[in-house]
Design a protein around this motif. Structure first.
Motif, PDB file in Angstrom:
ATOM      1  N   UNK A  74      64.932  40.479  33.300  1.00 32.04           N
ATOM      2  CA  UNK A  74      64.607  39.457  32.295  1.00 32.04           C
ATOM      3  C   UNK A  74      65.816  39.167  31.418  1.00 32.04           C
ATOM      4  N   UNK A  75      66.558  40.197  31.039  1.00 29.07           N
ATOM      5  CA  UNK A  75      67.771  39.987  30.239  1.00 29.07           C
ATOM      6  C   UNK A  75      68.796  39.164  31.014  1.00 29.07           C
ATOM      7  N   UNK A  80      71.659  34.076  31.954  1.00 29.19           N
ATOM      8  CA  UNK A  80      71.985  32.972  32.871  1.00 29.19           C
ATOM      9  C   UNK A  80      71.598  31.634  32.253  1.00 29.19           C
ATOM     10  N   UNK A  81      70.426  31.546  31.681  1.00 32.30           N
ATOM     11  CA  UNK A  81      69.994  30.279  31.077  1.00 32.30           C
ATOM     12  C   UNK A  81      70.920  29.885  29.938  1.00 32.30           C
ATOM     13  N   UNK A  82      71.266  30.828  29.084  1.00 33.40           N
ATOM     14  CA  UNK A  82      72.169  30.529  27.969  1.00 33.40           C
ATOM     15  C   UNK A  82      73.536  30.082  28.486  1.00 33.40           C
ATOM     16  N   UNK A  92      78.242  36.080  38.401  1.00 28.56           N
ATOM     17  CA  UNK A  92      78.465  37.508  38.215  1.00 28.56           C
ATOM     18  C   UNK A  92      77.315  38.194  37.481  1.00 28.56           C
ATOM     19  N   UNK A  93      76.465  37.440  36.801  1.00 32.74           N
ATOM     20  CA  UNK A  93      75.404  38.044  35.997  1.00 32.74           C
ATOM     21  C   UNK A  93      74.407  38.839  36.854  1.00 32.74           C
ATOM     22  N   UNK A  94      73.899  38.316  37.985  1.00 28.79           N
ATOM     23  CA  UNK A  94      72.986  39.127  38.800  1.00 28.79           C
ATOM     24  C   UNK A  94      73.648  40.389  39.366  1.00 28.79           C
ATOM     25  N   UNK A  95      74.928  40.310  39.670  1.00 28.33           N
ATOM     26  CA  UNK A  95      75.637  41.482  40.187  1.00 28.33           C
ATOM     27  C   UNK A  95      75.753  42.538  39.096  1.00 28.33           C
TER      28      UNK A  95
END
Length: 117
Positions: A74-75, A80-82, A92-95
């Motif tokens: 969720x974080x 990602x949305x921001x 890179x965020x999901x990784x």
């Protein structure tokens, strides 16, 4: 001039697609990690006879290992949305979420197992 800096260029469709695909893969892994985190409760099988166990520590480890994957996912979704609104790269965020989630899951396992005598 209003003194505002211009927005950076829009991120590419390919980059956003990769981000969405990685988040879908991560969304498939989250329930599995959470389910397997509950198995750390089996560490309490060693709490028999004269073997002392710390129930609070074991509970904290189980809650951490089963709840952290959901919180991290969720974080990551919020980040990602921001970043999309601000037109920043997000691949890179999901990784990073996978690495952080796996580390917290393992930490919960260590906590649960180390609670046994």
């Amino acid at each position: 001039m209003t003194g505002q800096e211009p927005l950076p260029p829009q991120t590419s469709v390919v980059e956003r697609s990769v981000t969405v695909l990685l988040m879908i893969v991560l969304a498939a892994l989250v329930p599995l990690a959470s389910f397997f985190g509950l198995f750390f409760g089996m560490a309490s099988d060693g709490c028999v006879g004269d073997t002392p166990c710390n129930g609070g520590q074991m509970t904290a480890g189980i809650v951490l290992s089963s709840g952290a994957p959901w919180v991290v996912w969720i974080a990551a979704l919020v980040v990602i949305i921001v970043r999309w609104v601000r037109r920043r790269r997000t691949w890179w965020v999901p990784i990073a979420a996978l690495v952080v989630g796996a580390a917290l899951w393992a930490l919960g396992g260590v906590l649960a197992v180390s609670a046994v005598g």
